[in-house]
Design a protein around this motif. Sequence first.
Motif, PDB file in Angstrom:
ATOM      1  N   UNK A   9       0.871  -1.178   0.000  1.00 19.91           N
ATOM      2  CA  UNK A   9       0.000   0.000   0.000  1.00 19.91           C
ATOM      3  C   UNK A   9       0.904   1.223   0.000  1.00 19.91           C
ATOM      4  N   UNK A  10       1.116   1.793  -1.207  1.00 18.95           N
ATOM      5  CA  UNK A  10       2.027   2.929  -1.357  1.00 18.95           C
ATOM      6  C   UNK A  10       1.292   4.172  -1.840  1.00 18.95           C
ATOM      7  N   UNK A  11       0.050   4.316  -1.444  1.00 20.26           N
ATOM      8  CA  UNK A  11      -0.728   5.483  -1.858  1.00 20.26           C
ATOM      9  C   UNK A  11      -0.086   6.762  -1.333  1.00 20.26           C
ATOM     10  N   UNK A  12       0.118   7.711  -2.223  1.00 22.68           N
ATOM     11  CA  UNK A  12       0.695   8.988  -1.835  1.00 22.68           C
ATOM     12  C   UNK A  12       2.183   8.953  -1.568  1.00 22.68           C
ATOM     13  N   UNK A  13       2.835   7.842  -1.813  1.00 20.83           N
ATOM     14  CA  UNK A  13       4.279   7.747  -1.593  1.00 20.83           C
ATOM     15  C   UNK A  13       5.028   8.587  -2.626  1.00 20.83           C
ATOM     16  N   UNK A  14       6.182   9.096  -2.237  1.00 17.80           N
ATOM     17  CA  UNK A  14       7.034   9.867  -3.134  1.00 17.80           C
ATOM     18  C   UNK A  14       8.380   9.161  -3.232  1.00 17.80           C
ATOM     19  N   UNK A  15       8.697   8.714  -4.434  1.00 15.21           N
ATOM     20  CA  UNK A  15       9.975   8.047  -4.672  1.00 15.21           C
ATOM     21  C   UNK A  15      10.891   9.063  -5.358  1.00 15.21           C
ATOM     22  N   UNK A  16      11.777   9.672  -4.579  1.00 17.53           N
ATOM     23  CA  UNK A  16      12.635  10.718  -5.129  1.00 17.53           C
ATOM     24  C   UNK A  16      13.827  10.161  -5.893  1.00 17.53           C
ATOM     25  N   UNK A  57      -0.395   1.816  -5.825  1.00 19.03           N
ATOM     26  CA  UNK A  57       0.503   2.961  -5.930  1.00 19.03           C
ATOM     27  C   UNK A  57      -0.321   4.201  -6.306  1.00 19.03           C
ATOM     28  N   UNK A  58      -1.564   4.225  -5.851  1.00 18.72           N
ATOM     29  CA  UNK A  58      -2.449   5.337  -6.179  1.00 18.72           C
ATOM     30  C   UNK A  58      -1.875   6.654  -5.661  1.00 18.72           C
ATOM     31  N   UNK A  59      -1.873   7.661  -6.530  1.00 18.83           N
ATOM     32  CA  UNK A  59      -1.406   8.998  -6.174  1.00 18.83           C
ATOM     33  C   UNK A  59       0.076   9.015  -5.791  1.00 18.83           C
ATOM     34  N   UNK A  60       0.812   7.986  -6.174  1.00 21.51           N
ATOM     35  CA  UNK A  60       2.256   7.967  -5.908  1.00 21.51           C
ATOM     36  C   UNK A  60       2.972   8.836  -6.930  1.00 21.51           C
ATOM     37  N   UNK A  61       4.146   9.329  -6.544  1.00 23.29           N
ATOM     38  CA  UNK A  61       4.949  10.156  -7.432  1.00 23.29           C
ATOM     39  C   UNK A  61       6.321   9.509  -7.608  1.00 23.29           C
ATOM     40  N   UNK A  62       6.659   9.230  -8.846  1.00 24.33           N
ATOM     41  CA  UNK A  62       7.965   8.674  -9.180  1.00 24.33           C
ATOM     42  C   UNK A  62       8.752   9.795  -9.868  1.00 24.33           C
ATOM     43  N   UNK A  70       2.031   9.694 -10.849  1.00 27.06           N
ATOM     44  CA  UNK A  70       2.803  10.564 -11.733  1.00 27.06           C
ATOM     45  C   UNK A  70       4.158   9.926 -11.978  1.00 27.06           C
ATOM     46  N   UNK A  71       4.442   9.668 -13.252  1.00 34.25           N
ATOM     47  CA  UNK A  71       5.718   9.085 -13.648  1.00 34.25           C
ATOM     48  C   UNK A  71       6.518  10.176 -14.351  1.00 34.25           C
ATOM     49  N   UNK A  72       7.491  10.756 -13.639  1.00 35.87           N
ATOM     50  CA  UNK A  72       8.299  11.818 -14.233  1.00 35.87           C
ATOM     51  C   UNK A  72       9.410  11.250 -15.096  1.00 35.87           C
ATOM     52  N   UNK A  73      10.004  10.159 -14.649  1.00 29.68           N
ATOM     53  CA  UNK A  73      11.033   9.476 -15.437  1.00 29.68           C
ATOM     54  C   UNK A  73      10.431   8.346 -16.240  1.00 29.68           C
ATOM     55  N   UNK A 123      -0.225  10.165 -15.071  1.00 32.70           N
ATOM     56  CA  UNK A 123       0.512  11.070 -15.954  1.00 32.70           C
ATOM     57  C   UNK A 123       1.871  10.461 -16.280  1.00 32.70           C
ATOM     58  N   UNK A 124       2.136  10.335 -17.582  1.00 35.58           N
ATOM     59  CA  UNK A 124       3.416   9.806 -18.052  1.00 35.58           C
ATOM     60  C   UNK A 124       4.139  10.935 -18.787  1.00 35.58           C
ATOM     61  N   UNK A 125       5.203  11.448 -18.199  1.00 34.30           N
ATOM     62  CA  UNK A 125       5.926  12.550 -18.838  1.00 34.30           C
ATOM     63  C   UNK A 125       7.125  12.066 -19.639  1.00 34.30           C
ATOM     64  N   UNK A 126       7.465  10.790 -19.518  1.00 29.44           N
ATOM     65  CA  UNK A 126       8.577  10.223 -20.284  1.00 29.44           C
ATOM     66  C   UNK A 126       8.123   8.886 -20.845  1.00 29.44           C
ATOM     67  N   UNK A 127       9.060   8.000 -21.166  1.00 28.46           N
ATOM     68  CA  UNK A 127       8.715   6.729 -21.790  1.00 28.46           C
ATOM     69  C   UNK A 127       7.769   5.908 -20.931  1.00 28.46           C
ATOM     70  N   UNK A 128       6.770   5.306 -21.568  1.00 24.92           N
ATOM     71  CA  UNK A 128       5.864   4.369 -20.912  1.00 24.92           C
ATOM     72  C   UNK A 128       5.917   3.073 -21.716  1.00 24.92           C
ATOM     73  N   UNK A 129       6.726   2.152 -21.265  1.00 25.88           N
ATOM     74  CA  UNK A 129       6.993   0.947 -22.047  1.00 25.88           C
ATOM     75  C   UNK A 129       6.296  -0.268 -21.451  1.00 25.88           C
TER      76      UNK A 129
END
Length: 322
Positions: A102-109, A125-130, A151-154, A173-179
């Motif tokens: 359960x990683x809702x709202x987690x931020x993976x910096x 991983x709902x509302x998680x930020x990568x 949110x997938x920044x990378x 949201x996918x701001x980079x590659x989504x493979x």
Amino acid sequence: MEDDASDYSPAEQRLVDAIAAGAVCDFGGAAITADDMASWGPERTIRATVLRQLLDAEDAQNAQNAQNGVLLRGAVIEGILDLKGISAVQFDLQHCQIATIEASGAIFTGDASFNGAIFTGDASFADATFTRHARFTDATFTSDARFTDATFTGYAWFNGATFTSRAWFTDATFTSDARFTDAIADAYDFSRAQFHTTDPGPWVARQVTLTVAVFHVRARLAVAAAAKCDCRRLQAREGVTSLSAVLRWIWRMPSSCGGASWSTPGPSRLCPNATIQGNAPKGSTTSRPLSRRNGWRRRRRSNSQRIWPTNWAHNRCRKPGW
């Protein structure tokens, strides 16, 4: 039982020492299979509560651990891994067996890697930020996988992943590659998802939902659905260079694409209700319809327009047993 140093099992103490040293805690061998994981015992079992405690930056004793991150390979995570609202610099659980996360709202910096992991329960991983790369290559999800509002920044790599149930990416949201190369799912749901990548997918599943999804850059879409593909009100802001929709249901049942909007040659034969805008070639909505016999056959209208060979749609991405 309190999770203090005196309570750590030998496997947990090994993890604690590895985190303190900023090293990888590797219980695995050269290659780890699902059969290997089924035979794992207490000698490589880590309690989820211990793992959470080691990442608690609010605890002065574990503040440095939170900065070093967790690099764990070939372990069993016992219990519900609660990472709600946590901020992890680097989180690596490669080839681990995870009951429920359960990683809702987690931020993976830092990088987050779950390559080869098996999730035997729900994975949220709902509302998680990568903020960097998220890797789920060859991961197996045996229950629902939820990435709603993530949110997938990378890079977001799901190559070779298996989703035996539904994979939820609604509002992601996918701001980079989504493979998703070689990945397969019972159902993908990308409703209202935002894509800023030119080549997302390919998506192979029984059902694929792209309702109100938005593609902000010129994209190439590849979809293989055994039962249904729903792309109603899909928006391609800068066009779709090619729609490689390879669907077995193509000669069995209609697609659902009402209100879809395309700014370049659109998938008129796949989505008869779609609206083609912009510089779509004249007559593209009246080309020969797709059928099992003739495949996707497109008449040549200009030197730049590709002609799809007979039965290309049927043979291109057909999966065994479909």
